[in-house]
Design an enzyme around this catalytic site. Structure first.
Site, mmCIF file in Angstrom:
data_model
loop_
_atom_site.group_PDB
_atom_site.id
_atom_site.type_symbol
_atom_site.label_atom_id
_atom_site.label_comp_id
_atom_site.label_asym_id
_atom_site.label_seq_id
_atom_site.Cartn_x
_atom_site.Cartn_y
_atom_site.Cartn_z
ATOM 1 N N GLY A 11 0.836 -1.205 0.000
ATOM 2 C CA GLY A 11 0.000 0.000 0.000
ATOM 3 C C GLY A 11 0.865 1.247 0.000
ATOM 4 C CG PHE A 12 0.347 6.114 0.345
ATOM 5 C CD1 PHE A 12 1.455 6.701 -0.247
ATOM 6 C CD2 PHE A 12 -0.320 6.807 1.358
ATOM 7 C CE1 PHE A 12 1.896 7.956 0.155
ATOM 8 C CE2 PHE A 12 0.110 8.052 1.756
ATOM 9 C CZ PHE A 12 1.225 8.627 1.158
ATOM 10 C CB ILE A 13 1.423 4.206 4.826
ATOM 11 C CG1 ILE A 13 0.575 5.460 4.614
ATOM 12 C CG2 ILE A 13 2.355 4.376 6.035
ATOM 13 C CD1 ILE A 13 -0.385 5.784 5.754
ATOM 14 N N GLY A 37 -3.538 -1.584 -2.619
ATOM 15 C CA GLY A 37 -2.096 -1.480 -2.879
ATOM 16 C C GLY A 37 -1.799 -1.884 -4.311
ATOM 17 C CG LEU A 77 0.720 0.072 7.977
ATOM 18 C CD1 LEU A 77 1.467 -0.430 9.200
ATOM 19 C CD2 LEU A 77 1.701 0.690 7.006
ATOM 20 C CB THR A 96 -10.997 -5.950 5.716
ATOM 21 O OG1 THR A 96 -11.737 -6.340 4.589
ATOM 22 C CG2 THR A 96 -9.525 -6.140 5.462
ATOM 23 C CB ALA A 118 -1.838 1.264 10.979
ATOM 24 C CE1 TYR A 150 -10.708 2.635 7.956
ATOM 25 C CE2 TYR A 150 -10.800 4.982 8.420
ATOM 26 C CZ TYR A 150 -10.073 3.849 8.126
ATOM 27 O OH TYR A 150 -8.715 3.925 8.004
ATOM 28 C CE LYS A 154 -7.985 0.869 10.529
ATOM 29 N NZ LYS A 154 -6.715 0.114 10.516
#
Ligand code: UDP
Length: 324
Positions: A11-13, A37, A77, A96, A118, A150, A154
């Site tokens: 993925g990005f990070i 990703g 992440l 997920t 994360a 979301y 988290k």
């Protein structure tokens, strides 16, 4: 030299984190299902003999058990991310984020592996007590508004991680990532900076949602991954929660103007009502800024890149890439 597992490492990070850890001489294994990703993100890593990757889901328990066993440290992440994805695919997001993290934590706790989870600034919800400190209350809207699914998913991840720490001595740290930006982030999932930069470079109108008075504070991905690695190395970070980001606030309208100026673009600014941008059940946040005192005092964290340099780097990235 450690063996490090990154879930969501394409993925990005995650891919920037992989670059950072490989550069320090560690061995890095990535698991990523490429839902958001991409292989392109890890093209550079794949040249490195200390890099391994699995295109697979974190729901694959036998594989995850093996990867967790082999790792000295785990960065988790992998998640469904981005406001657009959350609004469009709420089932996948919630499942997920909750089930995936549960599998990871259960496996990591068995072997007491050093783990970093994360989380997100979304968790503060629509709290108006800006800047947000780690012990702020979480303020969510109704369950009929998908955005909050979301944040809640988290929040459950955080509760579970802290519970594993307390009950089973899992050495875990939670990071709440604020708006993180930089090269490799795509505008496909709604993120504002890659969208505005792409629009500015194409000479298309910049789509500012609402009246553009809402504000955010954007952190550079290179600063963020450095902070994650430093927290991982800090034993006093175990069992605790940290904001990670940049605390310089900018309105979305100012951001649009800055991007137009830095790109030398002739794009106009087009105000798009929120109900047209998402759907009528969407709620945007007026302000979101981290209080960074906790991470600063523990590891001396100081974000290096300001918004103008960040914007410039994203412009260079998209110019070289030739589009978003
Ligand atoms: N935004 C915008 N135009 C876009 C995409 C986003 O005005 O094309 C706004 C969005 O409404 C929000 C801010 O930019 O106020 C940041 O959006 P993003 O999705 O990047 O992150 P968020 O902070 O909402 O999670």
């Amino acid at each position: 030299m450690k063996h490090i597992l990154i879930t969501g490492g394409a993925g990005f990070i995650g891919s920037h984190l992989a670059d950072h850890l490989l550069a320090q001489g560690h061995t890095v294994t990535v698991i990523d299902d490429l839902s958001t990703g991409s292989i392109e993100n890890i093209d550079g890593c794949r040249q490195n003999p200390n890099f391994y990757y699995h295109i697979n889901t974190i729901m694959n328990e036998p594989l995850m058990a093996e990867l967790v066993d082999r790792a000295d440290e785990i960065y988790h992440l992998a998640a469904s991310v981005g406001v657009r994805l959350i609004v469009e695919k709420p089932v996948e997001t919630i499942e997920t984020n909750i089930r995936g993290t549960e599998i990871l934590l259960e496996l990591a706790a068995r072997k007491r592996k050093r783990t970093l989870i994360a989380s997100t600034s979304e968790i503060y919800g629509k709290s108006s007590k800006v800047p947000f400190t780690e012990d702020s209350d979480l303020v969510f809207g109704s369950t009929t508004r998908p955005r909050w699914g979301y944040a809640c998913s988290k929040a459950i991840d955080e509760f579970l991680a802290l519970a594993y720490h307390r009950e089973q001595k899992l050495p875990v740290t939670i990071v709440r990532l604020f708006n993180t930006v930089g090269p490799r982030q795509t505008g496909e999932y709604g993120m504002v900076i890659p969208r505005f930069v792409r629009q500015a470079l194409a000479g298309e109108p910049i789509t500012v949602y609402g009246d553009g008075s809402q504000s955010r504070a954007f952190g550079y991905v290179g600063d963020i991954v450095g902070a994650l690695a430093a927290l991982m190395d800090e034993p006093r970070a175990v069992g605790d929660v940290f904001n990670v980001g940049n605390d310089h606030e900018i309105t979305i309208r100012q951001l649009a103007e800055l991007i137009i100026q830095r790109a030398g673009s002739k794009s106009a600014i087009n105000l798009v009502p929120f109900e047209k941008a998402y759907d009528e059940n969407f709620e945007d946040l007026a302000r979101r800024v981290p209080d960074l005192r906790k991470i600063k005092s523990l590891i001396g964290y100081e974000p290096k890149l300001g918004i103008q340099e960040i914007v410039d780097r994203v412009i260079v990235y998209f110019r070289e890439k030739g589009g978003a």
